[in-house]
Write an enzyme that holds these catalytic residues in place. Structure first.
Site, PDB file in Angstrom:
ATOM      1  CE  LYS A   1      13.285  -9.336  -4.611  1.00  0.00           C
ATOM      2  NZ  LYS A   1      12.362  -8.998  -5.693  1.00  0.00           N
TER       3      LYS A   1
ATOM      4  CG  HIS B   1       6.352  -8.650   2.340  1.00  0.00           C
ATOM      5  ND1 HIS B   1       5.056  -8.247   2.248  1.00  0.00           N
ATOM      6  CD2 HIS B   1       6.871  -8.580   1.083  1.00  0.00           C
ATOM      7  CE1 HIS B   1       4.780  -7.928   0.997  1.00  0.00           C
ATOM      8  NE2 HIS B   1       5.865  -8.128   0.268  1.00  0.00           N
TER       9      HIS B   1
ATOM     10  CG  HIS C   1       3.910 -11.883   0.208  1.00  0.00           C
ATOM     11  ND1 HIS C   1       5.233 -11.527   0.270  1.00  0.00           N
ATOM     12  CD2 HIS C   1       3.509 -11.604  -1.055  1.00  0.00           C
ATOM     13  CE1 HIS C   1       5.621 -11.060  -0.904  1.00  0.00           C
ATOM     14  NE2 HIS C   1       4.590 -11.082  -1.721  1.00  0.00           N
TER      15      HIS C   1
HETATM   16  N1  ARG Z   1       4.491 -11.522  -6.681  1.00  0.00           N
HETATM   17  C1  ARG Z   1       3.818 -10.285  -6.537  1.00  0.00           C
HETATM   18  C2  ARG Z   1       4.298  -9.585  -5.278  1.00  0.00           C
HETATM   19  O1  ARG Z   1       4.802 -10.210  -4.378  1.00  0.00           O
HETATM   20  C3  ARG Z   1       2.337 -10.419  -6.478  1.00  0.00           C
HETATM   21  C4  ARG Z   1       1.709 -11.096  -7.670  1.00  0.00           C
HETATM   22  C5  ARG Z   1       0.286 -10.699  -7.837  1.00  0.00           C
HETATM   23  N2  ARG Z   1      -0.403 -11.402  -8.866  1.00  0.00           N
HETATM   24  C6  ARG Z   1      -0.355 -11.116 -10.155  1.00  0.00           C
HETATM   25  N3  ARG Z   1      -1.046 -11.868 -10.975  1.00  0.00           N
HETATM   26  N4  ARG Z   1       0.279 -10.089 -10.615  1.00  0.00           N
HETATM   27  O2  ARG Z   1       4.138  -8.381  -5.165  1.00  0.00           O
END
Ligand code: ARG
Length: 569
Positions: free
Chosen positions: A126, A129, A132
């Protein structure tokens, strides 16, 4: 370095023979004319049964000012105002800077305590963005600062590399993979494949069934499915790495969600053992309504694990592996409620109390354009690597106009462009939305990264233009730095380590960005007020030296934020 607050607290305690915690009550007055430190006597009034004013006067009468550290104490209302000895202050700061140089401000306050900072954590296959980008930059800055303060820090990129969607992706790839050249822009192509297979699943229940089966196979370690999934992961990581390289961001671990997939059964067992799990339409849930936190599902009806359960397994694993005192999750505000749920359930995971207490969600707001929501003209997500490159290009153009003969222009433009974006991400209180506006963040005279870099470059060019080397500390006569503009800088330098501690206590990077702006402005003011090269050799040396040390702290503070300093601007 002498800690003036400690010394003053000690003196106050002796003056009225009390053992209360005095240090934390000592304030920095808003206006330096009122003193360098102020002690409000209001909270003592209760215990001592006297008016604050009487207490203040009593302390003043009894305080031992021998040792020269404090020049003067005034009573004003219920306050005691302390004026420290400026020459001692200057000497302390410069001596410490001479000893520690770019380590000035570092400390052992962390005492080797274990801290995990989890940041970035994009989802594979993905797009990376703009949200991030923000976690990446914030997390990396916190990581650096905690480390500088003597904590044992581990930076983790908790990749989103798991979930039923990969069953679909594998199927799509199997069907159409050969239509795409995945070496170029792989994420766009994978997204395309995903959209196609998703549409097909909606039309054809059989395909959906095959996809579910793929995911099951992946969970069971099937060779083909694992191979394809690994391919997605490698391709994505390569893309992400380009961004991390541009930003200069590193991680100690890339253990993502998939790593925890085989650890969720244990978690479910533990939670069931505590009697907090309920069945609901075949799924397993934990009801947190009484805490106002809704319901959290930990297993789907079909038995597969979910995001939340993998996070709970992660907490257990991290507690065991890192024995953490703090575990910071730098994740956007959309997951506020989610983390509250997870942290509540973590109380039942049989992990040490300190770990449960150390879980902390560092939430941050959205990135908005000054004109509205952040998206490209086509309405698609903004690509972060394109955005970073645009920052560099824009700076390149600005420099071309301002300083056409500059050496290493490309390289310097990179430091300035990237620095501007990083600073812009860190300079608002994290919970607030961040405003993205090229003109604001690239303004060399604004409250920006480039402004700090610009002032830094000036601290260096002043010395170069004088055609001299940096003087030695032993050559500096403190008496030449007692003017208001110089003192203002010295006082800020003195506060640097406190500022860093404050960032770590509040997990707010804007405390440091604010500080660096103040320091840069103080230098600019000093530069405008004081001629640096004068007929008086002593004054010249002192002022050059102050320029040099200001440069050190501007550079150290920026580096902690992830911002590099250009040599020219
Ligand atoms: N991968 C998730 C996202 O892009 C964020 C992960 C955050 N960390 C966690 N331990 N849940 O939205």
């Amino acid at each position: 370095m002498i800690n003036f607050k400690d010394e003053i607290a000690d003196k106050i305690k002796k003056a009225i023979s009390i053992e209360d915690d005095i240090k934390n009550l000592i304030e920095n007055p808003p206006n330096k004319d009122m003193g360098d430190y102020a002690f409000p006597c209001f909270s003592l009034a209760k215990t001592l049964r006297k008016s604050p004013m009487i207490i203040a006067n009593e302390i003043k009468d009894n305080i031992d000012l021998s040792g020269d550290l404090i020049e003067k104490v005034d009573v004003q209302g219920g306050y005691l105002n302390f004026f420290v000895n400026k020459k001692i202050l200057i000497n302390e700061v410069l001596k410490e800077l001479d000893e520690k140089k770019e380590n000035f401000g570092s400390s052992n306050i962390g005492n080797g305590k274990n801290i995990i900072v989890e940041y970035s954590s994009p989802n594979i296959a993905k797009p990376f963005h703009i949200g991030h980008l923000r976690t990446t930059v914030i997390g990396s800055a916190l990581y650096n600062i905690y480390k500088f303060l003597g904590y044992n820090v581990t930076g983790i990129n908790h990749l989103g590399d798991y979930g039923t969607q990969f069953g679909k992706m594998i199927e799509g790839y199997k069907r159409w993979g050969n239509e795409y050249d995945l070496n170029d822009n792989p994420i766009d192509k994978l997204m395309d494949i995903y959209v196609r297979i998703n549409n097909l699943c909606k039309e054809d229940e059989n395909v959906l069934e095959i996809c579910r089966d793929n995911f099951k196979k992946l969970e069971e370690g099937d060779e083909y499915c694992t191979k394809i999934w690994n391919k997605f992961k490698d391709l994505s990581l390569k893309e992400f790495q380009r961004i991390y390289d541009l930003l200069g961001v590193k991680f100690d671990s890339f253990t993502g969600e998939a790593f925890y997939a085989d650890k969720v059964d244990d978690v479910c067992k533990i939670l069931e053992g505590k009697g907090i799990v309920q069945e609901s339409e075949g799924a397993k849930i934990i009801d947190l309504e009484d805490k106002g936190l809704g319901v959290c599902m930990i297993r789907k009806a079909n038995g597969s694990s979910i995001y939340a359960t993998r996070d709970l397994a992660t907490i257990r694993y991290r507690a065991k592996t890192y024995d953490f005192d703090k575990c910071l999750y730098v994740v956007a505000y959309e997951q506020n409620q989610y983390f509250k749920q997870i942290f509540e359930i973590a109380k039942y995971l049989d992990i040490p109390e300190k770990c449960v207490k150390g879980l902390k969600h560092i939430s941050y707001g959205m990135t908005r354009l000054s004109t509205g929501k952040m998206s490209t003209r086509e309405g698609t997500v903004v690509k972060v690597d394109e955005l970073l490159n645009e920052a560099i290009d824009r700076v390149n153009k600005i420099i071309k106009e301002k300083n056409p003969d500059m050496e290493n222009r490309e390289e310097e433009a990179k430091k300035i462009g990237i620095g501007a974006v990083i600073f812009n991400n860190l300079c608002t209180t994290l919970v607030k939305d961040q405003i993205f506006d090229w003109d604001i963040m690239l303004n060399f005279n604004g409250e920006t990264g480039p402004y700090i870099q610009y002032i830094y470059v000036r601290t260096k060019s002043v010395i170069e233009k004088a055609g001299r080397n940096v003087p030695e500390f032993s050559e500096i006569d403190i008496n030449n730095l007692t003017d208001k503009a110089s003192l203002n800088i010295i006082e800020l330098l003195y506060n640097f380590s406190d500022v860093l501690v404050s960032v770590s206590e509040k997990n707010e990077t804007c405390i440091l960005t604010r500080y660096l702006l103040d320091l840069a402005k103080a230098y600019s003011n000093f530069y405008n007020e004081n001629k640096i090269i004068t007929d008086d050799e002593g004054i010249t040396k002192a002022r050059l030296y102050l320029s040099y040390v200001t440069g050190i702290v501007l550079k150290t503070g920026s580096k902690l934020l992830g911002i590099e300093m250009p040599d020219k601007m």
